[in-house]
Design a protein around this motif. Structure first.
Motif, mmCIF file in Angstrom:
data_model
loop_
_atom_site.group_PDB
_atom_site.id
_atom_site.type_symbol
_atom_site.label_atom_id
_atom_site.label_comp_id
_atom_site.label_asym_id
_atom_site.label_seq_id
_atom_site.Cartn_x
_atom_site.Cartn_y
_atom_site.Cartn_z
ATOM 1 N N ALA A 154 -16.136 98.134 28.701
ATOM 2 C CA ALA A 154 -15.091 99.072 28.304
ATOM 3 C C ALA A 154 -15.009 100.272 29.231
ATOM 4 O O ALA A 154 -13.914 100.791 29.493
ATOM 5 C CB ALA A 154 -15.330 99.539 26.864
ATOM 6 N N ARG A 155 -16.153 100.737 29.726
ATOM 7 C CA ARG A 155 -16.156 101.971 30.523
ATOM 8 C C ARG A 155 -15.282 101.848 31.778
ATOM 9 O O ARG A 155 -14.419 102.701 32.015
ATOM 10 C CB ARG A 155 -17.595 102.353 30.875
ATOM 11 N N PRO A 156 -15.448 100.802 32.626
ATOM 12 C CA PRO A 156 -14.573 100.725 33.813
ATOM 13 C C PRO A 156 -13.119 100.431 33.460
ATOM 14 O O PRO A 156 -12.210 100.867 34.172
ATOM 15 C CB PRO A 156 -15.195 99.592 34.646
ATOM 16 N N LEU A 157 -12.867 99.717 32.357
ATOM 17 C CA LEU A 157 -11.484 99.473 31.950
ATOM 18 C C LEU A 157 -10.811 100.780 31.532
ATOM 19 O O LEU A 157 -9.669 101.049 31.918
ATOM 20 C CB LEU A 157 -11.446 98.472 30.795
ATOM 21 N N ALA A 158 -11.531 101.588 30.750
ATOM 22 C CA ALA A 158 -10.964 102.875 30.322
ATOM 23 C C ALA A 158 -10.685 103.771 31.518
ATOM 24 O O ALA A 158 -9.641 104.439 31.581
ATOM 25 C CB ALA A 158 -11.921 103.556 29.349
ATOM 26 N N ARG A 159 -11.607 103.776 32.481
ATOM 27 C CA ARG A 159 -11.434 104.625 33.660
ATOM 28 C C ARG A 159 -10.247 104.149 34.495
ATOM 29 O O ARG A 159 -9.412 104.957 34.918
ATOM 30 C CB ARG A 159 -12.724 104.603 34.486
ATOM 31 N N ALA A 160 -10.135 102.841 34.711
ATOM 32 C CA ALA A 160 -9.056 102.312 35.551
ATOM 33 C C ALA A 160 -7.691 102.484 34.896
ATOM 34 O O ALA A 160 -6.688 102.691 35.589
ATOM 35 C CB ALA A 160 -9.313 100.839 35.852
ATOM 36 N N LEU A 161 -7.638 102.402 33.560
ATOM 37 C CA LEU A 161 -6.362 102.465 32.851
ATOM 38 C C LEU A 161 -6.076 103.844 32.282
ATOM 39 O O LEU A 161 -5.064 104.036 31.596
ATOM 40 C CB LEU A 161 -6.345 101.421 31.725
ATOM 41 N N ASP A 162 -6.973 104.781 32.548
ATOM 42 C CA ASP A 162 -6.806 106.161 32.078
ATOM 43 C C ASP A 162 -6.622 106.204 30.557
ATOM 44 O O ASP A 162 -5.692 106.819 30.037
ATOM 45 C CB ASP A 162 -5.614 106.820 32.781
ATOM 46 N N LEU A 163 -7.538 105.519 29.853
ATOM 47 C CA LEU A 163 -7.515 105.479 28.395
ATOM 48 C C LEU A 163 -8.753 106.176 27.845
ATOM 49 O O LEU A 163 -9.848 106.038 28.402
ATOM 50 C CB LEU A 163 -7.506 104.028 27.898
ATOM 51 N N PRO A 164 -8.631 106.906 26.737
ATOM 52 C CA PRO A 164 -9.817 107.482 26.097
ATOM 53 C C PRO A 164 -10.767 106.380 25.636
ATOM 54 O O PRO A 164 -10.333 105.307 25.192
ATOM 55 C CB PRO A 164 -9.243 108.255 24.905
ATOM 56 N N LEU A 165 -12.053 106.633 25.746
ATOM 57 C CA LEU A 165 -13.094 105.696 25.320
ATOM 58 C C LEU A 165 -13.886 106.357 24.197
ATOM 59 O O LEU A 165 -14.475 107.420 24.396
ATOM 60 C CB LEU A 165 -13.998 105.353 26.506
ATOM 61 N N ARG A 166 -13.890 105.726 23.021
ATOM 62 C CA ARG A 166 -14.601 106.292 21.882
ATOM 63 C C ARG A 166 -15.807 105.420 21.555
ATOM 64 O O ARG A 166 -15.669 104.273 21.135
ATOM 65 C CB ARG A 166 -13.691 106.371 20.656
ATOM 66 N N THR A 167 -16.999 105.963 21.727
ATOM 67 C CA THR A 167 -18.217 105.244 21.372
ATOM 68 C C THR A 167 -18.795 105.728 20.050
ATOM 69 O O THR A 167 -19.787 105.175 19.579
ATOM 70 C CB THR A 167 -19.281 105.419 22.475
ATOM 71 N N ASP A 168 -18.176 106.757 19.464
ATOM 72 C CA ASP A 168 -18.695 107.350 18.243
ATOM 73 C C ASP A 168 -17.844 107.035 17.016
ATOM 74 O O ASP A 168 -18.143 107.488 15.918
ATOM 75 C CB ASP A 168 -18.776 108.875 18.407
ATOM 76 N N LEU A 169 -16.787 106.261 17.183
ATOM 77 C CA LEU A 169 -15.873 106.016 16.071
ATOM 78 C C LEU A 169 -16.410 104.952 15.123
ATOM 79 O O LEU A 169 -16.349 105.093 13.898
ATOM 80 C CB LEU A 169 -14.507 105.590 16.615
#
Length: 245
Positions: A155-170
């Motif tokens: 998820a981390r590189p996908l979020a970075r490449a697509l400029d999407l927020p990444l929530r690991t605490d939800l």
């Protein structure tokens, strides 16, 4: 006063170092150790064997075959709609994914994970855009044992490449469930029933995409999606690397 840094010269030196590194240590295919193409990370022969997923059900990502499909959904999903609105899978689970994914998931080969995320990116970029990505969480005990969360590493590189927020605490996994690989479909559903919970009281997004490595029966992703729906998320999609046919 110190001399000003010549950033152009530093960039040129870094470029020479990178070129020299590629010359002395050419990239190798992780499957056969032959010279690898920089774009794919594999040699041409292994890249040609990747089992890309073709036409598939939008709700469960199983391959669609003529009469089984109505529109973009399979008959099973039309009869009983799953809690996932859309599933994006890049591959069918088969050779050589059946070698790369276990190395990534169980043997700390994070370089394989970076390759898998790179291959997932074009299809995920074309998928309906969520408000945020949520990696399917491991239980704390499994995370301590493994040392990393394979879903987060995708998820981390996908979020970075697509400029999407990444929530690991939800989303949290409340129970240390048995390994799904040893269970049949019904036992898998029972095993993960009620295993996830949305934590905190912050406002939840309207549209979330869960990220995981492999979808088999979908039981785990469905359990996570139901927890998100109970917390008020209107739409839950899933982005996975491979779908077991």
């Amino acid at each position: 006063m110190p001399e000003p840094v010549n950033r152009s010269a530093l960039a040129q030196v870094d470029g020479w170092r990178s070129w020299l590194g590629r010359l002395l240590y050419p990239a190798r295919c992780p499957l056969c150790r032959e010279a690898a193409d920089e774009a794919s990370g594999l040699c041409a022969a292994c890249a040609g064997r990747l089992p890309w997923l073709g036409a598939a059900c939008a709700r469960c990502a199983l391959p669609l075959m003529g009469a089984q499909a109505v529109g973009d959904s399979c008959g099973d999903c039309l009869q009983r709609a799953p809690p996932l609105r859309f599933v994006q899978a890049s591959f069918l689970y088969g050779h050589p994914l059946d070698r790369l994914l276990p190395r990534f998931k169980f043997h700390r080969d994070l370089a394989c994970g970076r390759l898998l995320a790179q291959w997932m990116l074009p299809a995920c970029a074309a998928a309906p855009r969520p408000q945020m990505l949520v990696p399917l969480p491991l239980h704390a005990a499994r995370l301590r044992q493994r040392g990393y969360d394979q879903a987060l590493e995708l998820a981390r590189p996908l979020a970075r490449a697509l400029d999407l927020p990444l929530r690991t605490d939800l989303l949290v996994r409340m129970r240390a469930t048995a390994a799904q690989s040893s269970l049949d479909a019904e036992a898998r559903r029972r095993n993960v029933r009620g295993a996830f919970r949305v934590q905190g009281r912050a406002a939840v997004p309207t549209h979330v995409a869960l990220v995981d490595d492999v979808m088999t029966t979908g039981a785990t992703l469905h359990a996570a999606a139901r927890a998100l729906h109970r917390a008020g998320v209107a739409r839950v999609d899933a982005w996975v690397c491979a779908r077991v046919p």
